[in-house]
Design a protein around this motif. Structure first.
Motif, PDB file in Angstrom:
ATOM      1  N   VAL A 195      38.303  20.405  52.210  1.00 65.47           N
ATOM      2  CA  VAL A 195      36.872  19.832  52.804  1.00 65.47           C
ATOM      3  C   VAL A 195      35.903  20.723  52.292  1.00 65.47           C
ATOM      4  O   VAL A 195      34.902  20.283  51.478  1.00 65.47           O
ATOM      5  N   PHE A 196      36.019  22.077  52.433  1.00 60.36           N
ATOM      6  CA  PHE A 196      35.060  22.979  52.024  1.00 60.36           C
ATOM      7  C   PHE A 196      34.668  23.004  50.548  1.00 60.36           C
ATOM      8  O   PHE A 196      33.585  22.978  50.227  1.00 60.36           O
ATOM      9  N   MET A 197      35.907  22.961  49.824  1.00 65.66           N
ATOM     10  CA  MET A 197      35.863  22.923  48.575  1.00 65.66           C
ATOM     11  C   MET A 197      35.045  21.663  47.717  1.00 65.66           C
ATOM     12  O   MET A 197      34.326  21.700  46.768  1.00 65.66           O
ATOM     13  N   ASN A 198      35.501  20.430  48.399  1.00 60.39           N
ATOM     14  CA  ASN A 198      34.719  19.359  47.982  1.00 60.39           C
ATOM     15  C   ASN A 198      33.436  19.117  48.298  1.00 60.39           C
ATOM     16  O   ASN A 198      32.361  18.503  47.557  1.00 60.39           O
ATOM     17  N   HIS A 199      32.921  19.752  49.417  1.00 58.58           N
ATOM     18  CA  HIS A 199      31.688  20.092  49.879  1.00 58.58           C
ATOM     19  C   HIS A 199      30.848  20.930  49.048  1.00 58.58           C
ATOM     20  O   HIS A 199      29.420  20.513  48.532  1.00 58.58           O
ATOM     21  N   LEU A 200      31.565  21.914  48.816  1.00 56.72           N
ATOM     22  CA  LEU A 200      30.788  22.930  47.749  1.00 56.72           C
ATOM     23  C   LEU A 200      30.752  22.187  46.304  1.00 56.72           C
ATOM     24  O   LEU A 200      29.524  22.544  45.838  1.00 56.72           O
ATOM     25  N   GLU A 201      31.686  21.598  45.861  1.00 53.29           N
ATOM     26  CA  GLU A 201      31.488  20.656  44.601  1.00 53.29           C
ATOM     27  C   GLU A 201      30.130  19.852  44.456  1.00 53.29           C
ATOM     28  O   GLU A 201      29.425  19.887  43.498  1.00 53.29           O
ATOM     29  N   ASN A 202      30.128  19.188  45.552  1.00 52.22           N
ATOM     30  CA  ASN A 202      29.162  18.020  45.773  1.00 52.22           C
ATOM     31  C   ASN A 202      27.890  18.581  45.947  1.00 52.22           C
ATOM     32  O   ASN A 202      26.835  18.101  45.393  1.00 52.22           O
ATOM     33  N   ARG A 203      27.670  19.804  46.565  1.00 52.86           N
ATOM     34  CA  ARG A 203      26.394  20.464  46.891  1.00 52.86           C
ATOM     35  C   ARG A 203      25.933  20.953  45.507  1.00 52.86           C
ATOM     36  O   ARG A 203      24.574  20.844  45.189  1.00 52.86           O
ATOM     37  N   LEU A 204      26.970  21.696  44.634  1.00 53.05           N
ATOM     38  CA  LEU A 204      26.437  22.411  43.375  1.00 53.05           C
ATOM     39  C   LEU A 204      26.420  21.357  42.315  1.00 53.05           C
ATOM     40  O   LEU A 204      25.612  21.633  41.218  1.00 53.05           O
ATOM     41  N   ARG A 205      26.761  20.126  42.547  1.00 49.34           N
ATOM     42  CA  ARG A 205      26.468  19.235  41.603  1.00 49.34           C
ATOM     43  C   ARG A 205      25.018  18.798  41.535  1.00 49.34           C
ATOM     44  O   ARG A 205      24.606  18.326  40.325  1.00 49.34           O
TER      45      ARG A 205
END
Length: 211
Positions: A201-211
């Motif tokens: 969940v954290f890695m998906n959130h980080l990916e979406n945030r940096l996108r």
């Protein structure tokens, strides 16, 4: 399952703590080492490039169990090392080879004009890589890095082969004592999910945030 959990709570928690510790050390170590060897693979210097490529190809193509047993059986004769650290060091070396490829792939996806523009503005290759190219490449590598970190947590079960006191080791002990492997490994699987789920969940959130 409830009975296994309540009767062996302290044993399971001990294994959980060792798995968390191994995963955190392995994650940080493999990220740092992987970044170093990724930069070496992409370095203009042929010697550095050779060393980086050799490291990645060597550890990426050897089974994790072989690396673990090498440190536990061979290296332990020269340096005092227990099963936990033998497995954790093996995890770092093995995972860092994949992390290096993830970062290299991310950097190679960055428009070459970024490096050319940075160099034309007076930055050295190292400055351009650190300040301009690498941050963009790292962002592009987040999805594949997330997969590697989740794999690292699951691969930490390798410690059970060398008495690393992790979750899987404790599961084997509990299963041997109560002769109920089915429910025992279901309980242990749930504890692994407690680690990999939030990380995913954290890695998906980080990916979406940096996108």
């Amino acid at each position: 399952m409830i009975k296994i959990l309540t009767d062996n709570w302290s044993t399971i928690i001990t294994g959980f703590e060792f798995t968390i510790l191994s995963s955190i050390v392995g994650l940080l170590g493999s990220l740092i080492l992987g970044m170093v060897f990724a930069l070496m693979e992409m370095a203009p210097n042929k010697f550095l490039k050779f060393i980086g490529t050799a490291f990645v190809e060597f550890f990426r193509n050897i089974p994790l169990l072989v690396i673990t047993l090498f440190f536990y059986v061979v290296v332990s004769h020269a340096v005092k090392i227990n099963g936990f650290w033998a497995g954790t060091i093996a995890l770092i070396l093995y995972t860092s080879s994949f992390v290096a490829e993830c970062i290299r792939g991310g950097v190679n996806s960055v428009d070459p004009g970024q490096m050319e523009g940075a160099r034309s503005n007076g930055l050295t290759y190292t400055q351009a890589m650190i300040h301009i190219v690498l941050p963009q490449g790292f962002k592009l590598a987040i999805p594949s890095l997330g997969n590697q970190f989740i794999n690292l947590v699951k691969n930490s079960s390798i410690l059970s082969f060398v008495a690393g006191l992790d979750l899987m080791y404790q599961a084997n002990v509990i299963s041997g004592a109560n002769l109920d492997p089915f429910n025992t490994y279901i309980v242990i699987g749930i504890f692994y999910l407690l680690l990999t789920g939030p990380l995913s969940v954290f890695m998906n959130h980080l990916e979406n945030r940096l996108r």
